[in-house]
Write a protein that holds these residues in place. Structure first.
Motif, PDB file in Angstrom:
ATOM      1  N   THR A   1      64.210  55.715  13.969  1.00  0.00           N
ATOM      2  CA  THR A   1      65.638  56.026  13.969  1.00  0.00           C
ATOM      3  C   THR A   1      65.838  57.532  14.150  1.00  0.00           C
ATOM      4  OG1 THR A   1      65.662  56.340  11.576  1.00  0.00           O
ATOM      5  CG2 THR A   1      66.043  54.094  12.392  1.00  0.00           C
TER       6      THR A   1
ATOM      7  N   SER B   1      66.245  46.179  21.694  1.00  0.00           N
ATOM      8  CA  SER B   1      66.158  47.439  20.969  1.00  0.00           C
ATOM      9  C   SER B   1      67.465  47.777  20.273  1.00  0.00           C
ATOM     10  CB  SER B   1      65.793  48.566  21.942  1.00  0.00           C
ATOM     11  OG  SER B   1      64.571  48.276  22.581  1.00  0.00           O
TER      12      SER B   1
ATOM     13  N   ARG C   1      60.575  49.972  17.359  1.00  0.00           N
ATOM     14  CA  ARG C   1      61.892  49.365  17.581  1.00  0.00           C
ATOM     15  C   ARG C   1      62.753  49.414  16.321  1.00  0.00           C
ATOM     16  NH1 ARG C   1      61.477  43.180  18.420  1.00  0.00           N
ATOM     17  NH2 ARG C   1      61.482  43.237  16.153  1.00  0.00           N
ATOM     18  N   ASP C   2      62.137  49.145  15.150  1.00  0.00           N
ATOM     19  CA  ASP C   2      62.913  48.989  13.921  1.00  0.00           C
ATOM     20  C   ASP C   2      62.995  50.254  13.058  1.00  0.00           C
ATOM     21  OD1 ASP C   2      63.237  46.364  14.691  1.00  0.00           O
ATOM     22  OD2 ASP C   2      61.581  45.621  13.458  1.00  0.00           O
TER      23      ASP C   2
ATOM     24  N   SER D   1      75.875  45.334  12.479  1.00  0.00           N
ATOM     25  CA  SER D   1      75.123  45.690  11.271  1.00  0.00           C
ATOM     26  C   SER D   1      76.034  46.342  10.240  1.00  0.00           C
ATOM     27  CB  SER D   1      73.990  46.661  11.634  1.00  0.00           C
ATOM     28  OG  SER D   1      73.427  47.224  10.467  1.00  0.00           O
TER      29      SER D   1
ATOM     30  N   ARG E   1      72.628  46.100  16.465  1.00  0.00           N
ATOM     31  CA  ARG E   1      71.781  46.706  15.443  1.00  0.00           C
ATOM     32  C   ARG E   1      72.267  48.103  15.070  1.00  0.00           C
ATOM     33  NH1 ARG E   1      65.705  45.593  17.108  1.00  0.00           N
ATOM     34  NH2 ARG E   1      65.544  46.822  15.241  1.00  0.00           N
TER      35      ARG E   1
ATOM     36  N   PRO F   1      65.025  39.427  20.134  1.00  0.00           N
ATOM     37  CA  PRO F   1      65.323  40.808  19.760  1.00  0.00           C
ATOM     38  C   PRO F   1      65.264  41.773  20.929  1.00  0.00           C
ATOM     39  CG  PRO F   1      63.059  40.284  19.198  1.00  0.00           C
ATOM     40  CD  PRO F   1      63.653  39.026  19.776  1.00  0.00           C
TER      41      PRO F   1
ATOM     42  N   GLN G   1      57.045  46.869  17.312  1.00  0.00           N
ATOM     43  CA  GLN G   1      58.095  46.465  16.372  1.00  0.00           C
ATOM     44  C   GLN G   1      58.473  47.612  15.445  1.00  0.00           C
ATOM     45  OE1 GLN G   1      56.610  42.959  14.375  1.00  0.00           O
ATOM     46  NE2 GLN G   1      57.819  41.624  15.669  1.00  0.00           N
TER      47      GLN G   1
END
Length: 301
Positions: free
Chosen positions: A239, A142, A235-236, A156, A185, A140, A232
């Motif tokens: 937004t 970013s 990163r996820d 995505s 992503r 993974p 994590q």
């Protein structure tokens, strides 16, 4: 109705807690204990210990106290790609002619005790059982994810603009290595070529380091460690929809600041270091909401 989304990160001797709120209501809580080492996302060079056709599974020694559990369904399964778009039209369903699947592999015949195998943890060990693993390993980044032994570009499905999909696909096609898959992503939407290529280079460096460990180390061995829980979550979940990210630890603040500068510099203004008295989880009454959610009697909305 507009949603004000915020993230709060509390660091203490006991571990790290990450709270996500929407309109001051707690919607997510992630906890990373200081005395627990997370395994999900880690990649191991393992050794097959048993192949049990009746269970449709194999057990893999990865160096943990219990053997890892590898279901046959996790060996080269195309279902893992169902949340991706392989064309600029979202209705496109991935098919075999798009090189999204590997060669036919029969675990009962092709997998033998003593074989070396590369696996990635997808579920933590629990109640004396070993972790659950997959052979569909991925590295993974970013903005994108590198998939060894694939040969496709997946975008995505959360990116709905077909013109943006087309731009991203054309951009990553210029640096995608042969016989590797690249998954773009959601957070990559709107990012320029320089940021996308820089993220790919970071992921590619991770792969080269991992590949050297695979060649040099004897099984069982750890060849890749994923991000910590706090990294994590950033990163996820960090937004553009997150209005504020507040941290109460200076070292973590500096680490996040460096990361955000590299990946989403426009979001740096949303990162804050808490100063002054009081605890960070007193904001939005987060501590109170956690206590209420853990009571035996919980009121529904």
């Amino acid at each position: 109705m507009k949603t004000d989304k915020e993230m709060f990160i509390n660091v203490s001797a006991g571990g790290t807690r990450i709270a996500v709120t929407e309109n001051q209501k707690l919607v997510e809580l992630h906890i990373e204990r200081a005395d627990y080492e997370r395994m999900v996302g880690n990649i191991y060079k393992g050794k097959v210990q048993n192949v049990i056709p009746g269970m449709q599974a194999a057990f893999i020694d990865i160096g943990y106290e219990s053997n890892a559990f590898l279901p046959f369904s996790e060996i080269g399964s195309p279902e893992n790609l169902s949340n991706l778009s392989f064309d600029d039209d979202d209705d496109e369903i991935p098919s075999k002619n798009k090189n999204t699947t590997k060669r036919n592999f029969n675990p009962e015949k092709d997998l033998s005790k003593g074989d070396d195998i590369l696996v990635q943890v997808i579920k933590e060990p629990f109640s004396g059982k070993g972790p659950r693993v997959t052979t569909e390993v991925s590295i993974p980044g970013s903005l994108m994810v590198l998939v060894p032994n694939g040969n496709y570009i997946g975008i995505s499905r959360k990116i709905s603009d077909k013109y943006e999909k087309r731009r991203l696909r054309r951009t990553v096609k210029d640096f995608k290595p042969e016989n590797f898959g690249l998954i773009v992503r959601t957070i990559a939407q709107g990012k320029d070529v320089a940021l996308l290529e820089a993220d790919f280079n970071r992921v590619w460096d991770k792969w080269k380091e991992l590949d050297q460990k695979i060649k040099k180390k004897k099984a069982p061995a750890t060849v890749f460690r994923d991000f910590t829980t706090s990294d994590q979550v950033i990163r996820d979940l960090f937004t553009p929809q997150v209005k504020r990210l507040i941290v109460d630890d200076k070292a973590l603040y500096k680490r996040f600041s460096t990361y955000i500068k590299d990946v989403s510099p426009e979001q740096l203004k949303n990162l804050e270091l808490m100063k002054g008295k009081g605890t960070i989880f007193n904001q939005d009454k987060i501590e109170e909401q956690i206590e209420k959610s853990l009571k035996r009697k919980v009121w529904m909305k």
